[in-house]
Design a protein around this motif. Structure first.
Motif, PDB file in Angstrom:
ATOM      1  N   GLU A 216       0.837  -1.196   0.000  1.00  0.00           N
ATOM      2  CA  GLU A 216       0.000   0.000   0.000  1.00  0.00           C
ATOM      3  C   GLU A 216       0.870   1.243   0.000  1.00  0.00           C
ATOM      4  O   GLU A 216       2.046   1.211   0.411  1.00  0.00           O
ATOM      5  N   PHE A 217       0.285   2.329  -0.463  1.00  0.00           N
ATOM      6  CA  PHE A 217       0.985   3.603  -0.427  1.00  0.00           C
ATOM      7  C   PHE A 217       0.890   4.201   0.964  1.00  0.00           C
ATOM      8  O   PHE A 217      -0.164   4.165   1.606  1.00  0.00           O
ATOM      9  N   LEU A 218       2.005   4.756   1.414  1.00  0.00           N
ATOM     10  CA  LEU A 218       2.033   5.458   2.685  1.00  0.00           C
ATOM     11  C   LEU A 218       1.596   6.903   2.482  1.00  0.00           C
ATOM     12  O   LEU A 218       1.750   7.469   1.398  1.00  0.00           O
ATOM     13  N   GLY A 219       1.065   7.487   3.531  1.00  0.00           N
ATOM     14  CA  GLY A 219       0.799   8.909   3.482  1.00  0.00           C
ATOM     15  C   GLY A 219       2.108   9.668   3.572  1.00  0.00           C
ATOM     16  O   GLY A 219       3.012   9.283   4.317  1.00  0.00           O
ATOM     17  N   PHE A 220       2.237  10.726   2.803  1.00  0.00           N
ATOM     18  CA  PHE A 220       3.429  11.573   2.857  1.00  0.00           C
ATOM     19  C   PHE A 220       3.001  13.029   2.861  1.00  0.00           C
ATOM     20  O   PHE A 220       2.167  13.443   2.051  1.00  0.00           O
ATOM     21  N   GLU A 221       3.554  13.791   3.800  1.00  0.00           N
ATOM     22  CA  GLU A 221       3.295  15.231   3.831  1.00  0.00           C
ATOM     23  C   GLU A 221       4.581  15.976   4.137  1.00  0.00           C
ATOM     24  O   GLU A 221       5.349  15.595   5.027  1.00  0.00           O
ATOM     25  N   GLU A 222       4.818  17.009   3.355  1.00  0.00           N
ATOM     26  CA  GLU A 222       5.956  17.874   3.622  1.00  0.00           C
ATOM     27  C   GLU A 222       5.682  18.705   4.869  1.00  0.00           C
ATOM     28  O   GLU A 222       4.520  19.002   5.191  1.00  0.00           O
ATOM     29  N   ILE A 223       6.730  19.100   5.551  1.00  0.00           N
ATOM     30  CA  ILE A 223       6.562  19.987   6.699  1.00  0.00           C
ATOM     31  C   ILE A 223       5.875  21.279   6.278  1.00  0.00           C
ATOM     32  O   ILE A 223       5.059  21.840   7.017  1.00  0.00           O
ATOM     33  N   LEU A 224       6.153  21.742   5.073  1.00  0.00           N
ATOM     34  CA  LEU A 224       5.497  22.944   4.553  1.00  0.00           C
ATOM     35  C   LEU A 224       3.983  22.789   4.618  1.00  0.00           C
ATOM     36  O   LEU A 224       3.272  23.694   5.065  1.00  0.00           O
ATOM     37  N   ALA A 225       3.482  21.628   4.172  1.00  0.00           N
ATOM     38  CA  ALA A 225       2.035  21.382   4.184  1.00  0.00           C
ATOM     39  C   ALA A 225       1.506  21.287   5.606  1.00  0.00           C
ATOM     40  O   ALA A 225       0.418  21.793   5.909  1.00  0.00           O
ATOM     41  N   LEU A 226       2.259  20.640   6.493  1.00  0.00           N
ATOM     42  CA  LEU A 226       1.815  20.491   7.883  1.00  0.00           C
ATOM     43  C   LEU A 226       1.778  21.827   8.611  1.00  0.00           C
ATOM     44  O   LEU A 226       1.065  21.970   9.616  1.00  0.00           O
ATOM     45  N   LEU A 227       2.525  22.791   8.114  1.00  0.00           N
ATOM     46  CA  LEU A 227       2.479  24.142   8.683  1.00  0.00           C
ATOM     47  C   LEU A 227       1.392  24.998   8.026  1.00  0.00           C
ATOM     48  O   LEU A 227       1.238  26.174   8.353  1.00  0.00           O
ATOM     49  N   GLY A 228       0.654  24.401   7.089  1.00  0.00           N
ATOM     50  CA  GLY A 228      -0.424  25.133   6.420  1.00  0.00           C
ATOM     51  C   GLY A 228       0.064  26.149   5.420  1.00  0.00           C
ATOM     52  O   GLY A 228      -0.644  27.108   5.104  1.00  0.00           O
ATOM     53  N   LYS A 229       1.267  25.928   4.881  1.00  0.00           N
ATOM     54  CA  LYS A 229       1.850  26.891   3.944  1.00  0.00           C
ATOM     55  C   LYS A 229       1.924  26.312   2.537  1.00  0.00           C
ATOM     56  O   LYS A 229       1.840  25.104   2.344  1.00  0.00           O
ATOM     57  N   ASN A 230       2.097  27.211   1.559  1.00  0.00           N
ATOM     58  CA  ASN A 230       2.236  26.813   0.166  1.00  0.00           C
ATOM     59  C   ASN A 230       3.656  27.047  -0.327  1.00  0.00           C
ATOM     60  O   ASN A 230       4.467  27.653   0.361  1.00  0.00           O
ATOM     61  N   LYS A 231       3.926  26.577  -1.535  1.00  0.00           N
ATOM     62  CA  LYS A 231       5.298  26.548  -2.049  1.00  0.00           C
ATOM     63  C   LYS A 231       5.973  27.919  -2.062  1.00  0.00           C
ATOM     64  O   LYS A 231       7.192  28.008  -1.925  1.00  0.00           O
ATOM     65  N   GLU A 232       5.207  28.988  -2.205  1.00  0.00           N
ATOM     66  CA  GLU A 232       5.799  30.324  -2.198  1.00  0.00           C
ATOM     67  C   GLU A 232       6.372  30.692  -0.831  1.00  0.00           C
ATOM     68  O   GLU A 232       7.146  31.645  -0.703  1.00  0.00           O
ATOM     69  N   GLU A 233       6.004  29.934   0.203  1.00  0.00           N
ATOM     70  CA  GLU A 233       6.454  30.227   1.566  1.00  0.00           C
ATOM     71  C   GLU A 233       7.500  29.244   2.074  1.00  0.00           C
ATOM     72  O   GLU A 233       7.772  29.178   3.266  1.00  0.00           O
ATOM     73  N   LYS A 234       8.115  28.497   1.178  1.00  0.00           N
ATOM     74  CA  LYS A 234       9.010  27.419   1.614  1.00  0.00           C
ATOM     75  C   LYS A 234      10.268  27.915   2.320  1.00  0.00           C
ATOM     76  O   LYS A 234      10.901  27.167   3.059  1.00  0.00           O
ATOM     77  N   TYR A 235      10.635  29.171   2.103  1.00  0.00           N
ATOM     78  CA  TYR A 235      11.797  29.730   2.803  1.00  0.00           C
ATOM     79  C   TYR A 235      11.396  30.572   4.012  1.00  0.00           C
ATOM     80  O   TYR A 235      12.239  31.185   4.647  1.00  0.00           O
ATOM     81  N   ASN A 236      10.119  30.578   4.304  1.00  0.00           N
ATOM     82  CA  ASN A 236       9.594  31.395   5.399  1.00  0.00           C
ATOM     83  C   ASN A 236       9.360  30.518   6.624  1.00  0.00           C
ATOM     84  O   ASN A 236       8.279  29.971   6.822  1.00  0.00           O
ATOM     85  N   GLY A 237      10.389  30.370   7.439  1.00  0.00           N
ATOM     86  CA  GLY A 237      10.245  29.522   8.612  1.00  0.00           C
ATOM     87  C   GLY A 237      11.569  29.312   9.316  1.00  0.00           C
ATOM     88  O   GLY A 237      12.586  29.904   8.964  1.00  0.00           O
ATOM     89  N   SER A 238      11.556  28.456  10.304  1.00  0.00           N
ATOM     90  CA  SER A 238      12.739  28.199  11.122  1.00  0.00           C
ATOM     91  C   SER A 238      12.906  26.697  11.320  1.00  0.00           C
ATOM     92  O   SER A 238      11.948  25.927  11.210  1.00  0.00           O
ATOM     93  N   TYR A 239      14.126  26.284  11.627  1.00  0.00           N
ATOM     94  CA  TYR A 239      14.350  24.877  11.945  1.00  0.00           C
ATOM     95  C   TYR A 239      13.704  24.515  13.281  1.00  0.00           C
ATOM     96  O   TYR A 239      13.345  23.358  13.505  1.00  0.00           O
ATOM     97  N   GLU A 240      13.505  25.517  14.136  1.00  0.00           N
ATOM     98  CA  GLU A 240      12.769  25.272  15.380  1.00  0.00           C
ATOM     99  C   GLU A 240      11.323  24.873  15.085  1.00  0.00           C
ATOM    100  O   GLU A 240      10.793  23.941  15.712  1.00  0.00           O
ATOM    101  N   SER A 241      10.693  25.547  14.128  1.00  0.00           N
ATOM    102  CA  SER A 241       9.295  25.218  13.792  1.00  0.00           C
ATOM    103  C   SER A 241       9.200  23.832  13.161  1.00  0.00           C
ATOM    104  O   SER A 241       8.219  23.110  13.376  1.00  0.00           O
ATOM    105  N   VAL A 242      10.216  23.445  12.379  1.00  0.00           N
ATOM    106  CA  VAL A 242      10.233  22.101  11.804  1.00  0.00           C
ATOM    107  C   VAL A 242      10.329  21.062  12.920  1.00  0.00           C
ATOM    108  O   VAL A 242       9.604  20.059  12.929  1.00  0.00           O
TER     109      VAL A 242
END
Length: 402
Positions: A216-242
């Motif tokens: 079966e396929f596993l669920g996969f989510e980027e941290i960007l998605a889990l933070l409720g952000k879109n690709k334009e915001e991929k550099y907007n964040g911190s390693y602490e938030s990850v």
């Protein structure tokens, strides 16, 4: 109004629609026990995203090279382009835990032999792959890459792979990423299965969202998605938030935090300035009993191409190439590790770096085509051995490159 049916385990979970007049993307659940995202629990009311796709869908949208090709094709075919049309075109061909039915027909695609791709890594081969799988290329990232269905004769199976290549702007990018990912593997973290083509023009990466044991396929989510952000915001964040996000959602918290911390330390030692919010991910089983940090992927020494490059995200509020003191502090304060655990992981990362330096030194003795990029990578890796904090590469090192 046009809609996309969103399915989990081939059963309809809900509907995605686009209100063009309000520029709103709307998702409604139609099935109670079919969660589509860790941040979108079942509810009767709509999930509405203004001006952009919901993150769980947006993370499949192409960028850069692929988007430019798709934009040209879709605009010519339909006379206009927007994110809903692009996703409608791509989504029927996505192979993942979530599958889709849209008003755009699913494309019939052929498969190639993995061995043939590894032996024939030419521009013509890559161009053929891109055009063959244009309707499947729901992958992000700005470098030239393409999804491909490849037959593996050894395992008698056909699987999805990502084929990455490079041009003059990012010389020897395949070898660069290969050595970086192998360094992370030496430090004890699982990486995506990777192979280099015969002439090092392609890095062939096996998709890791399929569980052979469970079939079966596993669920996969980027941290960007889990933070409720879109690709334009991929550099907007911190390693602490990850770190906080990984800790909050995973079921094997200690193991996942150790893996994440290892990857962060290695990104700093390797000087990967593109470790953004899309380049960390979470995998989970369909019953959500196992939620864990994904294998490492997309790791490159970016400073050989941009010598003034900085970390993609902040740490302690700054974008600096922190040394041992700060990285150990990050492990204890933000990754929920003991001082002893942080020090042990850091030491393992340093040992991995030293082993990688030796391997690359030996490789360069017989592979002159990698001399320019490889020698610069080695200069950067040796700089990391002094364990100091740097704002950017020292001028005297860069002058030696010119």
């Amino acid at each position: 109004m046009q809609r996309i049916d969103v399915k989990v385990a081939n059963k309809k979970a809900g509907e995605l629609s686009f209100e063009k007049e309000n520029n709103r993307y709307v998702f409604n659940y139609t099935q109670k026990n079919a969660l589509i995202s860790l941040i979108m629990p079942y509810r009767l009311s709509s999930y509405i995203w203004k001006n952009r796709l919901h993150p769980i869908f947006d993370m499949n949208m192409p960028e850069g090279y692929l988007f430019e090709m798709l934009k040209q094709f879709i605009s010519k075919e339909y006379g206009y382009i927007d994110d809903f049309l692009t996703f409608s075109y791509l989504c029927p061909n996505i192979q993942s835990r979530l599958t889709y039915e849209s008003w755009c027909a699913k494309s019939d695609v052929v498969s190639f032999n993995l061995t043939d791709i590894l032996h024939n890594d030419t521009k013509d081969t890559f161009s053929k792959l891109v055009h063959t799988y244009l309707s499947k290329n729901a992958i992000s990232g700005v470098q030239p890459k393409s999804l491909a269905l490849l037959k593996d004769k050894e395992f008698l199976s056909t699987k999805e792979y990502i084929i990455k290549t490079w041009g003059e702007e990012y010389e020897q990018l395949a070898l660069n990423e290969y050595f970086c990912l192998k360094a992370i593997e030496k430090a004890g973290v699982k990486i995506a299965n990777i192979q280099l083509s015969d002439n090092n023009r392609f890095l062939v990466v096996e998709r890791f969202n399929y569980d052979r044991k469970r079939d079966e396929f596993l669920g996969f989510e980027e941290i960007l998605a889990l933070l409720g952000k879109n690709k334009e915001e991929k550099y907007n964040g911190s390693y602490e938030s990850v770190a906080k996000t990984i800790y909050s959602v995973t079921t094997n918290k200690q193991e996942s935090m150790k893996s994440f911390y290892t990857v962060v330390v290695m990104n700093y030692l390797l000087k990967n300035g593109d470790a953004h919010l899309k380049n960390f991910g979470i995998l989970y089983t369909n019953d959500f009993k196992e939620i864990y940090f994904s294998p490492a992927y997309d790791v490159v020494t970016t400073m050989v191409y941009y010598y003034k490059d900085r970390p993609a995200l902040t740490m302690f509020g700054k974008k600096l190439w922190f040394g041992k003191k700060e990285l150990l502090k990050f492990g204890v304060q933000e990754c929920y590790l003991s001082k002893k655990e942080s020090e042990a992981i850091y030491a393992k990362c340093m040992e991995s770096l030293k082993r990688t330096i030796k391997e690359m030194e030996n490789y360069l003795k017989t592979n002159s085509e990698f001399q320019n990029i490889g020698s610069k990578m080695l200069d950067i890796f040796r700089l990391s051995l002094d364990e100091r904090t740097y704002k950017e590469l020292p001028d005297e090192l860069v002058r030696n490159w010119n």
